[in-house]
Each structure stands twice: as C-alpha cells, then as structure tokens.
Scaffold this motif. Structure first.
Motif, PDB file in Angstrom:
ATOM      1  N   VAL A  63     -43.184  17.886 -81.173  1.00  0.00           N
ATOM      2  CA  VAL A  63     -41.824  17.555 -80.612  1.00  0.00           C
ATOM      3  C   VAL A  63     -41.555  18.148 -79.273  1.00  0.00           C
ATOM      4  O   VAL A  63     -40.439  17.503 -78.717  1.00  0.00           O
ATOM      5  N   GLN A  64     -42.242  19.211 -78.773  1.00  0.00           N
ATOM      6  CA  GLN A  64     -41.736  20.064 -77.728  1.00  0.00           C
ATOM      7  C   GLN A  64     -42.937  21.029 -77.622  1.00  0.00           C
ATOM      8  O   GLN A  64     -43.720  21.261 -78.360  1.00  0.00           O
ATOM      9  N   GLU A  65     -42.803  21.515 -76.212  1.00  0.00           N
ATOM     10  CA  GLU A  65     -43.980  22.593 -75.842  1.00  0.00           C
ATOM     11  C   GLU A  65     -43.247  23.708 -75.571  1.00  0.00           C
ATOM     12  O   GLU A  65     -42.071  23.804 -74.941  1.00  0.00           O
ATOM     13  N   THR A  66     -43.770  24.960 -75.560  1.00  0.00           N
ATOM     14  CA  THR A  66     -43.533  26.334 -75.136  1.00  0.00           C
ATOM     15  C   THR A  66     -44.660  26.585 -74.292  1.00  0.00           C
ATOM     16  O   THR A  66     -45.655  26.955 -74.662  1.00  0.00           O
ATOM     17  N   TYR A  67     -44.186  26.882 -72.857  1.00  0.00           N
ATOM     18  CA  TYR A  67     -45.207  27.264 -71.991  1.00  0.00           C
ATOM     19  C   TYR A  67     -44.983  28.711 -71.872  1.00  0.00           C
ATOM     20  O   TYR A  67     -43.964  29.233 -71.601  1.00  0.00           O
ATOM     21  N   LYS A  68     -46.087  29.242 -71.785  1.00  0.00           N
ATOM     22  CA  LYS A  68     -46.016  30.891 -71.528  1.00  0.00           C
ATOM     23  C   LYS A  68     -46.494  31.167 -70.206  1.00  0.00           C
ATOM     24  O   LYS A  68     -47.543  30.821 -69.747  1.00  0.00           O
ATOM     25  N   VAL A  69     -45.574  31.831 -69.418  1.00  0.00           N
ATOM     26  CA  VAL A  69     -45.628  31.975 -67.970  1.00  0.00           C
ATOM     27  C   VAL A  69     -46.755  32.993 -67.488  1.00  0.00           C
ATOM     28  O   VAL A  69     -47.066  34.134 -68.238  1.00  0.00           O
ATOM     29  N   LYS A  70     -47.496  32.407 -66.607  1.00  0.00           N
ATOM     30  CA  LYS A  70     -48.711  33.368 -66.267  1.00  0.00           C
ATOM     31  C   LYS A  70     -48.399  33.955 -64.822  1.00  0.00           C
ATOM     32  O   LYS A  70     -47.338  33.573 -63.986  1.00  0.00           O
ATOM     33  N   LYS A  71     -49.219  34.669 -64.191  1.00  0.00           N
ATOM     34  CA  LYS A  71     -49.264  35.070 -63.029  1.00  0.00           C
ATOM     35  C   LYS A  71     -49.366  34.012 -61.799  1.00  0.00           C
ATOM     36  O   LYS A  71     -50.173  33.261 -62.018  1.00  0.00           O
ATOM     37  N   GLY A  72     -48.255  34.099 -60.938  1.00  0.00           N
ATOM     38  CA  GLY A  72     -48.189  33.320 -59.771  1.00  0.00           C
ATOM     39  C   GLY A  72     -47.397  32.263 -60.027  1.00  0.00           C
ATOM     40  O   GLY A  72     -47.059  31.027 -59.294  1.00  0.00           O
ATOM     41  N   ASP A  73     -46.965  31.929 -61.444  1.00  0.00           N
ATOM     42  CA  ASP A  73     -45.916  30.698 -61.725  1.00  0.00           C
ATOM     43  C   ASP A  73     -44.733  30.943 -61.092  1.00  0.00           C
ATOM     44  O   ASP A  73     -44.008  31.854 -60.715  1.00  0.00           O
ATOM     45  N   THR A  74     -43.988  29.749 -60.872  1.00  0.00           N
ATOM     46  CA  THR A  74     -42.762  29.591 -60.282  1.00  0.00           C
ATOM     47  C   THR A  74     -42.077  28.615 -61.133  1.00  0.00           C
ATOM     48  O   THR A  74     -42.827  27.629 -61.708  1.00  0.00           O
ATOM     49  N   LEU A  75     -40.791  28.285 -61.158  1.00  0.00           N
ATOM     50  CA  LEU A  75     -40.225  27.681 -62.087  1.00  0.00           C
ATOM     51  C   LEU A  75     -40.339  26.010 -61.325  1.00  0.00           C
ATOM     52  O   LEU A  75     -40.645  25.198 -61.885  1.00  0.00           O
ATOM     53  N   TYR A  76     -40.369  26.080 -60.156  1.00  0.00           N
ATOM     54  CA  TYR A  76     -40.787  24.829 -59.214  1.00  0.00           C
ATOM     55  C   TYR A  76     -41.988  24.082 -59.890  1.00  0.00           C
ATOM     56  O   TYR A  76     -42.184  22.974 -60.158  1.00  0.00           O
ATOM     57  N   ARG A  77     -43.173  25.124 -59.824  1.00  0.00           N
ATOM     58  CA  ARG A  77     -44.512  24.610 -60.158  1.00  0.00           C
ATOM     59  C   ARG A  77     -44.471  24.351 -61.520  1.00  0.00           C
ATOM     60  O   ARG A  77     -45.131  23.233 -61.938  1.00  0.00           O
ATOM     61  N   ILE A  78     -44.034  24.958 -62.521  1.00  0.00           N
ATOM     62  CA  ILE A  78     -44.013  24.574 -63.840  1.00  0.00           C
ATOM     63  C   ILE A  78     -43.198  23.087 -64.307  1.00  0.00           C
ATOM     64  O   ILE A  78     -43.809  22.328 -64.947  1.00  0.00           O
ATOM     65  N   ALA A  79     -42.121  23.051 -63.378  1.00  0.00           N
ATOM     66  CA  ALA A  79     -41.368  21.968 -63.696  1.00  0.00           C
ATOM     67  C   ALA A  79     -42.215  20.648 -63.047  1.00  0.00           C
ATOM     68  O   ALA A  79     -42.276  19.583 -63.684  1.00  0.00           O
ATOM     69  N   LYS A  80     -42.781  20.727 -61.979  1.00  0.00           N
ATOM     70  CA  LYS A  80     -43.633  19.737 -61.290  1.00  0.00           C
ATOM     71  C   LYS A  80     -44.862  19.405 -62.188  1.00  0.00           C
ATOM     72  O   LYS A  80     -45.041  18.258 -62.414  1.00  0.00           O
ATOM     73  N   ASP A  81     -45.656  20.396 -62.909  1.00  0.00           N
ATOM     74  CA  ASP A  81     -46.453  20.171 -63.728  1.00  0.00           C
ATOM     75  C   ASP A  81     -46.308  19.392 -64.916  1.00  0.00           C
ATOM     76  O   ASP A  81     -47.002  18.876 -65.611  1.00  0.00           O
ATOM     77  N   ASN A  82     -45.158  19.566 -65.357  1.00  0.00           N
ATOM     78  CA  ASN A  82     -44.846  19.099 -66.556  1.00  0.00           C
ATOM     79  C   ASN A  82     -43.820  17.830 -66.676  1.00  0.00           C
ATOM     80  O   ASN A  82     -42.996  17.290 -67.333  1.00  0.00           O
ATOM     81  N   ASN A  83     -43.391  17.334 -65.270  1.00  0.00           N
ATOM     82  CA  ASN A  83     -42.828  16.441 -64.895  1.00  0.00           C
ATOM     83  C   ASN A  83     -41.268  16.426 -65.319  1.00  0.00           C
ATOM     84  O   ASN A  83     -40.675  15.384 -65.961  1.00  0.00           O
ATOM     85  N   VAL A  84     -40.763  17.550 -65.193  1.00  0.00           N
ATOM     86  CA  VAL A  84     -39.451  17.723 -65.383  1.00  0.00           C
ATOM     87  C   VAL A  84     -38.645  18.430 -64.087  1.00  0.00           C
ATOM     88  O   VAL A  84     -39.145  18.681 -63.184  1.00  0.00           O
ATOM     89  N   SER A  85     -37.332  18.646 -64.253  1.00  0.00           N
ATOM     90  CA  SER A  85     -36.905  19.092 -62.928  1.00  0.00           C
ATOM     91  C   SER A  85     -36.417  20.751 -63.439  1.00  0.00           C
ATOM     92  O   SER A  85     -36.538  21.115 -64.494  1.00  0.00           O
ATOM     93  N   VAL A  86     -36.448  21.433 -62.217  1.00  0.00           N
ATOM     94  CA  VAL A  86     -36.044  23.064 -62.427  1.00  0.00           C
ATOM     95  C   VAL A  86     -34.784  22.972 -63.279  1.00  0.00           C
ATOM     96  O   VAL A  86     -34.527  24.012 -63.892  1.00  0.00           O
ATOM     97  N   LYS A  87     -33.547  22.327 -62.849  1.00  0.00           N
ATOM     98  CA  LYS A  87     -32.409  22.283 -63.453  1.00  0.00           C
ATOM     99  C   LYS A  87     -32.609  22.201 -65.022  1.00  0.00           C
ATOM    100  O   LYS A  87     -31.922  22.835 -65.552  1.00  0.00           O
TER     101      LYS A  87
END
Length: 247
Positions: A63-87
């Motif tokens: 039903v949803q995913e939980t992403y574990k932050v890694k070194k070098g990640d930014t909200l912008y990159r995570i949002a882009k990779d998962n096709n969602v917005s930073v907001k």
C-alpha cells in the motif's frame, strides 16, 4: 549561511525501501483500501501489478513504501526518483524543513505528479493510435452515440476497470464470454442482485455493454468494465457514473 536543500549527516551508504502491506479481508475492495491508506486505486493496481480490481481474501497488497535515507540523498532527488513532489514528501512525513538524516525512514505514497502523468498517457497517444481506438470502439458498439439517452432503470454506480490482457488470466467471464477472442468486447462485471447477469446496459462514458461477469469485490452498486489493455484500465481509474439497464 544558507542551508542547502536536503542537508544530510554522514553515515552509512545503504539504500533500503520497505513495502507496507495490507492483507485483504472478506468484503474488502480496492476503493476502500485506497481510501484507508490515503492512496489511489490506480496506485494500488500499478504497485501490485493487478490486471483488474478483483481481489481475494488473504491476498497481500503493498500500500505504500518507506524509503531509508542514504548518504548523498536530498528531498528533491528522492521526490524525483519516486515521481512525487518535495511538498508531498514533507507533508507525509511532517517535515518542517528540507533537513533529512541518514537512516531516517520517509513514507512515500501515490503522489499527484505520478497520477497526472499516468492520466496524461492517453492524451499523448499518436493520431494513428487514437484513430485505431476510435475504430475499435465503433466496432464494439455501433449503435452508441454521445447524445443518446437510453430508457430503462438508471442507477448511480462506482465503476472500475479490468482487462483480460494479462499473464495467467483465463479471459472467460461468468456467463462464458471469451474476452481473449474479442479484446474490444463491451462487458461489465456486476452484482447479480443489483444488475441481472445477461442484461444489456448503457454505462455513462463507456457505452452499451453486456452484464456478463461477476467479481469478489463487486458488491452493491459497483461495476467493473472490461477494456482491451492495462493502460486503458489505469486511465479509467475509479468513476461514479450512471448505469441504465436497457433490457
């Protein structure tokens, strides 16, 4: 000093994505599950590679995913990779800033960007494809006209979509219609207690069809329309429409 977007504290470089599951219970349907978990039916179908909206007890749905932050990640990159917005990421995770920490787990749901892109796919189809689809629809129900207002008992129903174009699907409906032999067949799954099997119906936005199938999640004023492809099933999504029992 300006704080960089998505400042990350040093640590491990491992990326981990966890999928939260929902175990289907008797009486469950995709619409209610989607509402419970604040996602869309389209998201559930794509996430779980479902070819139709029919689900079964004890079936496990991501039903949803939980992403574990890694070194070098930014909200912008995570949002882009998962096709969602930073907001959206910030709202789902109650973040007051763009600061994220290595090892932090971020909840990821179905975002508006993903939905918009998915719904725009049919619009981006080539002119040749559109003409082909138009021709197929005309062949499947030659009597259908946009302005047509059929007579009969009219109901308001929740309509989802399914396709027989999938690996492992039998394509044989409850009344014996072989959808594999006619991918453009206008057939809907119904609750026989509401719409008698074998009835000729008119569905708003779909056209004339035969009530030729049933489904475990199709109870009460709910229907499942047959479409040729998975892409068209996603494009249909979930709609509230008028259904008229013609005969």
């Amino acid at each position: 000093m300006t704080l960089a977007i998505g400042l990350v504290i040093a640590g491990t470089t491992t990326t981990t994505v966890f999928a939260d599951e929902h175990v289907v219970k008797k009486g469950d349907n995709l619409w209610d599950i989607a509402n419970t978990h604040d996602v869309t039916v389209d998201y559930l179908m794509e996430k779980n590679e479902l070819e139709s909206s029919i689900i079964y007890p004890e079936q496990k749905l991501s039903v949803q995913e939980t992403y574990k932050v890694k070194k070098g990640d930014t909200l912008y990159r995570i949002a882009k990779d998962n096709n969602v917005s930073v907001k959206e990421l910030k709202e789902w995770n109650n973040l007051q800033s763009n600061l994220i920490v290595i090892g932090e787990e971020l909840m990821i749901k179905a975002g508006s960007i993903a939905i918009e892109n998915e719904q725009s796919q049919p619009v981006m189809a080539s002119k040749q494809q559109k003409n082909k689809e138009k021709s197929s629809q005309t062949t499947a129900s030659p009597a259908m006209k946009k302005s047509e207002t059929p007579e009969g008992k009219t109901l308001t129903v929740t309509a989802t979509a399914y396709t027989a174009d999938c690996a492992g699907c039998s394509g044989i409906t409850k009344t014996g219609i072989d959808l594999r032999n006619d991918r453009n067949a206008k057939v809907i799954a119904v609750d026989p207690n509401v719409v008698p099997l074998g009835s000729k119906v008119y569905v708003e936005g779909y056209g004339y069809a035969i009530a030729g199938d049933t489904g475990g999640a199709i109870k009460g004023n709910k229907i499942d329309i047959h479409v040729p492809t998975k892409k068209e099933a996603y494009a249909w999504g979930v709609r509230t429409v008028k259904l008229t029992i013609v005969e």
